[in-house]
Write an enzyme that holds these catalytic residues in place. Sequence first.
Site, mmCIF file in Angstrom:
data_model
loop_
_atom_site.group_PDB
_atom_site.id
_atom_site.type_symbol
_atom_site.label_atom_id
_atom_site.label_comp_id
_atom_site.label_asym_id
_atom_site.label_seq_id
_atom_site.Cartn_x
_atom_site.Cartn_y
_atom_site.Cartn_z
ATOM 1 N N CYS A 88 4.972 -14.663 -8.301
ATOM 2 C CA CYS A 88 5.356 -13.260 -8.510
ATOM 3 C C CYS A 88 6.860 -13.085 -8.777
ATOM 4 C CB CYS A 88 4.927 -12.400 -7.334
ATOM 5 S SG CYS A 88 3.195 -12.597 -6.926
ATOM 6 N N ASN A 126 -1.409 -5.700 -8.178
ATOM 7 C CA ASN A 126 -0.365 -6.738 -8.228
ATOM 8 C C ASN A 126 -0.678 -7.665 -9.408
ATOM 9 O OD1 ASN A 126 1.230 -8.994 -7.855
ATOM 10 N ND2 ASN A 126 0.833 -9.170 -5.653
ATOM 11 N N HIS A 149 8.947 -6.166 -7.477
ATOM 12 C CA HIS A 149 7.609 -6.700 -7.750
ATOM 13 C C HIS A 149 6.596 -5.780 -7.083
ATOM 14 C CE1 HIS A 149 4.062 -9.001 -7.890
ATOM 15 N NE2 HIS A 149 4.099 -9.357 -6.624
HETATM 16 N N1 ACO Z 1 -11.637 -3.615 2.612
HETATM 17 C C1 ACO Z 1 -11.990 -3.269 3.857
HETATM 18 N N2 ACO Z 1 -11.605 -3.946 4.960
HETATM 19 C C2 ACO Z 1 -10.829 -5.025 4.762
HETATM 20 C C3 ACO Z 1 -10.416 -5.449 3.475
HETATM 21 C C4 ACO Z 1 -10.866 -4.697 2.378
HETATM 22 N N3 ACO Z 1 -10.527 -5.005 1.108
HETATM 23 N N4 ACO Z 1 -9.661 -6.555 3.605
HETATM 24 C C5 ACO Z 1 -9.578 -6.812 4.925
HETATM 25 N N5 ACO Z 1 -10.277 -5.897 5.631
HETATM 26 C C6 ACO Z 1 -10.444 -5.798 7.070
HETATM 27 C C7 ACO Z 1 -10.329 -7.144 7.759
HETATM 28 O O1 ACO Z 1 -11.571 -7.817 7.734
HETATM 29 C C8 ACO Z 1 -9.931 -6.729 9.151
HETATM 30 O O2 ACO Z 1 -11.078 -6.285 9.834
HETATM 31 P P1 ACO Z 1 -11.259 -6.574 11.425
HETATM 32 O O3 ACO Z 1 -10.128 -5.862 12.066
HETATM 33 O O4 ACO Z 1 -12.610 -6.010 11.690
HETATM 34 O O5 ACO Z 1 -11.158 -8.066 11.537
HETATM 35 C C9 ACO Z 1 -9.054 -5.507 8.923
HETATM 36 O O6 ACO Z 1 -9.371 -5.025 7.603
HETATM 37 C C10 ACO Z 1 -7.565 -5.814 8.994
HETATM 38 O O7 ACO Z 1 -7.318 -6.967 8.187
HETATM 39 P P2 ACO Z 1 -5.856 -7.490 8.002
HETATM 40 O O8 ACO Z 1 -5.856 -8.635 7.060
HETATM 41 O O9 ACO Z 1 -5.221 -7.692 9.348
HETATM 42 O O10 ACO Z 1 -5.186 -6.235 7.290
HETATM 43 P P3 ACO Z 1 -3.682 -5.905 7.068
HETATM 44 O O11 ACO Z 1 -3.346 -4.634 7.718
HETATM 45 O O12 ACO Z 1 -2.782 -7.071 7.298
HETATM 46 O O13 ACO Z 1 -3.689 -5.624 5.514
HETATM 47 C C11 ACO Z 1 -3.003 -6.672 3.473
HETATM 48 C C12 ACO Z 1 -3.988 -6.679 4.616
HETATM 49 C C13 ACO Z 1 -3.167 -5.375 2.692
HETATM 50 C C14 ACO Z 1 -3.279 -7.841 2.559
HETATM 51 C C15 ACO Z 1 -1.573 -6.736 4.048
HETATM 52 O O14 ACO Z 1 -1.445 -7.797 4.969
HETATM 53 C C16 ACO Z 1 -0.558 -6.900 2.994
HETATM 54 O O15 ACO Z 1 -0.319 -6.008 2.215
HETATM 55 N N6 ACO Z 1 0.134 -8.026 2.933
HETATM 56 C C17 ACO Z 1 1.076 -8.312 1.904
HETATM 57 C C18 ACO Z 1 0.470 -9.281 1.030
HETATM 58 C C19 ACO Z 1 0.642 -8.984 -0.416
HETATM 59 O O16 ACO Z 1 0.958 -7.930 -0.880
HETATM 60 N N7 ACO Z 1 0.389 -10.020 -1.141
HETATM 61 C C20 ACO Z 1 0.430 -9.975 -2.527
HETATM 62 C C21 ACO Z 1 0.796 -11.278 -3.036
HETATM 63 S S1 ACO Z 1 2.287 -11.762 -2.438
HETATM 64 C C22 ACO Z 1 3.390 -11.159 -3.374
HETATM 65 O O17 ACO Z 1 3.083 -10.677 -4.403
HETATM 66 C C23 ACO Z 1 4.680 -11.211 -2.797
#
Ligand code: ACO
Length: 321
Positions: free
Chosen positions: A115, A278, A248
């Site tokens: 990215c 993204n 980004h």
């Molecule tokens: N729909 C519904 N529920 C979901 C989904 C979905 N798509 N994905 C995960 N869940 C659920 C999980 O199963 C979990 O359920 P549980 O509590 O029953 O176990 C719950 O949601 C929480 O999951 P987490 O992974 O802890 O959710 P989090 O709040 O961390 O959000 C996310 C996840 C959005 C990916 C977040 O961590 C994030 O934005 N991270 C940054 C990563 C990013 O943007 N990466 C892009 C690439 S990197 C880059 O470009 C720099």
Amino acid sequence: MIHSRIVGTGSYLPGEPVTNGDLVARGIDTSDQWIVERTGIRSRHLAPEGVSCSELAEAASRNAIDAADVDPASIDLIIVATSTPDYIFPSSAALLQARLGIRNAGAAFDIQAVCSGFVYALTVADKFIRSGSHKRALVVGAEVFSRILDWNDRGTCVLFGDGAGAVIVEASEEPGLLASAIHADGAYNPILCVPGSVSGGTVIGDPFLRMDGQAVFKFAVKVLGEVAQEVLAEAGLGTDDVDWLIPHQANIRILQATARRLGLPMTRVITTVDQHGNTSAASIPLALDLAVRDGRIGKGSRILLEGVGGGFTWGAVLLGM
Ligand code: ACO
């Protein structure tokens, strides 16, 4: 003294937008509410089967070439930032060169910094141009990330989209690219990776994107704040001197946290993550082109671009348009 300057931008998004509701309809166990609340994403574009990275890159490049009003034959450097190239080799940059009908141009190569790829590519192009070795570069971020997503992993497949953005950068007496910084720390590779390879005709390991979302989130916010301050300091400028921040486009919450750290209101942040998701290396040039075409960015605008991605890699470029 030779400087480098952006003289045209272009972008391309394949197909119709695919909404969060469309993903639910395709059987993914998610909801519009979850995706919007956690990421800000409402829709993304997904390339039809058979559409390659270089095909998206060609469409974006043709738009940038038209905007810059230059002869493609005068382009002596092509850099494509991508993690989803057409082939193992040749590079997507070489394939793009052929698609554009440019023969015998200076150099064409890909940059793999996930990215952060576009920020890396722009920084490299700037150094080539300022050295005097090359005069006109086509710098592209192009991705078909949908090909490396595990559509059974709802934690990652809802986040990404496909697309391409391109700029023409050329030698100029007037300063354009004012400062840049690129960094990497490979020790963080496990938190965001596609840990597979092809050997002996089979995939060894895992060919899909894997991510520790929370670790990525924390790392991204920290380094995006740091690298923005680094390039501003190099240019002797402050955040008040920046008209637009183009981070980004990973997640609206990362964008908001970064803007807060820099003391910039969201009204000065170009945001496309809601419509594009993204798109990895394509996200920054896509956002730049959108804001140029809708008139927010124009001659005299000062813009801070910054990216962070797998590797981990990160970087920023301060631009005068
Ligand atoms: N729909 C519904 N529920 C979901 C989904 C979905 N798509 N994905 C995960 N869940 C659920 C999980 O199963 C979990 O359920 P549980 O509590 O029953 O176990 C719950 O949601 C929480 O999951 P987490 O992974 O802890 O959710 P989090 O709040 O961390 O959000 C996310 C996840 C959005 C990916 C977040 O961590 C994030 O934005 N991270 C940054 C990563 C990013 O943007 N990466 C892009 C690439 S990197 C880059 O470009 C720099």
